[in-house]
Design an enzyme around this catalytic site. Sequence first.
Site, short mmCIF file in Angstrom:
data_model
loop_
_atom_site.label_atom_id
_atom_site.label_comp_id
_atom_site.label_asym_id
_atom_site.label_seq_id
_atom_site.Cartn_x
_atom_site.Cartn_y
_atom_site.Cartn_z
N ASP A 1 -3.92 1.51 9.74
CA ASP A 1 -5.11 2.36 9.90
C ASP A 1 -5.61 2.31 11.33
O ASP A 1 -6.24 3.24 11.81
CB ASP A 1 -6.21 1.92 8.94
CG ASP A 1 -5.99 2.53 7.57
OD1 ASP A 1 -5.12 2.02 6.85
OD2 ASP A 1 -6.65 3.54 7.27
N CYS B 1 0.84 -1.20 0.00
CA CYS B 1 0.00 0.00 0.00
C CYS B 1 0.87 1.25 0.00
O CYS B 1 2.05 1.20 -0.42
CB CYS B 1 -1.00 0.01 1.15
SG CYS B 1 -2.31 1.25 0.87
C1 RUB Z 1 -4.13 3.43 3.16
C2 RUB Z 1 -3.44 2.44 4.03
C3 RUB Z 1 -2.18 2.89 4.71
C4 RUB Z 1 -2.54 3.40 6.11
C5 RUB Z 1 -1.36 4.12 6.77
O1 RUB Z 1 -5.40 3.01 2.74
O2 RUB Z 1 -3.91 1.34 4.26
O3 RUB Z 1 -1.28 1.83 4.83
O4 RUB Z 1 -3.62 4.31 6.05
O5 RUB Z 1 -1.03 5.25 6.00
P1 RUB Z 1 -6.29 3.98 1.81
P2 RUB Z 1 -0.21 6.48 6.58
O6 RUB Z 1 -5.50 4.27 0.59
O7 RUB Z 1 -7.53 3.18 1.55
O8 RUB Z 1 -6.57 5.23 2.63
O9 RUB Z 1 1.06 5.92 7.13
O10 RUB Z 1 0.02 7.37 5.39
O11 RUB Z 1 -1.04 7.14 7.64
#
Ligand code: RUB
Length: 309
Positions: free
Chosen positions: A194, A125
């Site tokens: 998340d 991701c």
């Molecule tokens: C994003 C996702 C990220 C976490 C952490 O999912 O799963 O790994 O949100 O991100 P989506 P961060 O694209 O559906 O929002 O470290 O940037 O907070």
Amino acid sequence: MFSTETAEKIKCMEIRGAGRIARAAAEALKNEALGSKATITAAFIGEMERAAALLVATRPTAVSLPNAVHMVMAGLNRAKTVDEARVGIVQRADAFIHSSQHAVEKIAEFGARHIRDGDTILTHCNSEVALGCIIEAHRLGKEIEVFATEVRPRNQGLITIRTLNDAGIKTNFIVDSAVRSFISDMDLVIVGADAVTVNGAVVNKIGTSQVAHAAYEARVNVLVAAETYKFAPRTILGEEIQIEERPAGEVLPDEIARTLPHVTVRNPAFDVTPAEFIDLIITEKGAIPPQMAYLIIREYLGWDITEFN
Ligand code: RUB
């Protein structure tokens, strides 16, 4: 008004990633407070509560969102005048945004120490904090190589490879199903989160649990980079993290789906990785084993559990 606009952007994923969502919600509440024409305290509070509810309802899984909103709204009901209430919102929003940015930097610093010269790292991701660790290790002069997944169906992997490419990091782009084929060549897996539950389970982009399972099987360490405001106090009381299920059209175009009346598309956006597949969670307070998630919730979120009774 500001909250409606931000809520729309979060819903359609123009603003995405748990940290960015949280900061955008805090910013929207601040602008809502500054733009409010309310002259009666109760009316001002009512406006803010409606804005907060609207923002929290946009994406159900990222716990950073209700946590940020809770921190910005804390104590609002005790304000005696509109001015006092407004100043409180602005100060708490600024404080949250500042501490969030500081947390991202701290995690990059701590996370980079877990990356060795010559490491090959897999990420899944697009996580600002996970990438922060990788980019900081590269900045420190460590020779590293990254494998980044595609991340069906929304292809967040494209954002990841662009960021890594711009940082000058040697990167390999693979489809999600190729993870197990490459996992034995990895030294480390680093992902974001998340939500982190009280038992140390990590909720992150769909596929994270498969990646972590493959890593566990291949004895590759899994690091999760997560700010403390992604830990979920309500899970202490047994509340489960809701997994967002997104529209079928993201997976299968409607015109094809229409020709397949017996087929149902399922599109959960996140999954749950149990604590036993995770070696460390890197927070801005330091690295902890996932089993210590409870302490982070009690010590740093400062939420009295009775608040939820
Ligand atoms: C994003 C996702 C990220 C976490 C952490 O999912 O799963 O790994 O949100 O991100 P989506 P961060 O694209 O559906 O929002 O470290 O940037 O907070």
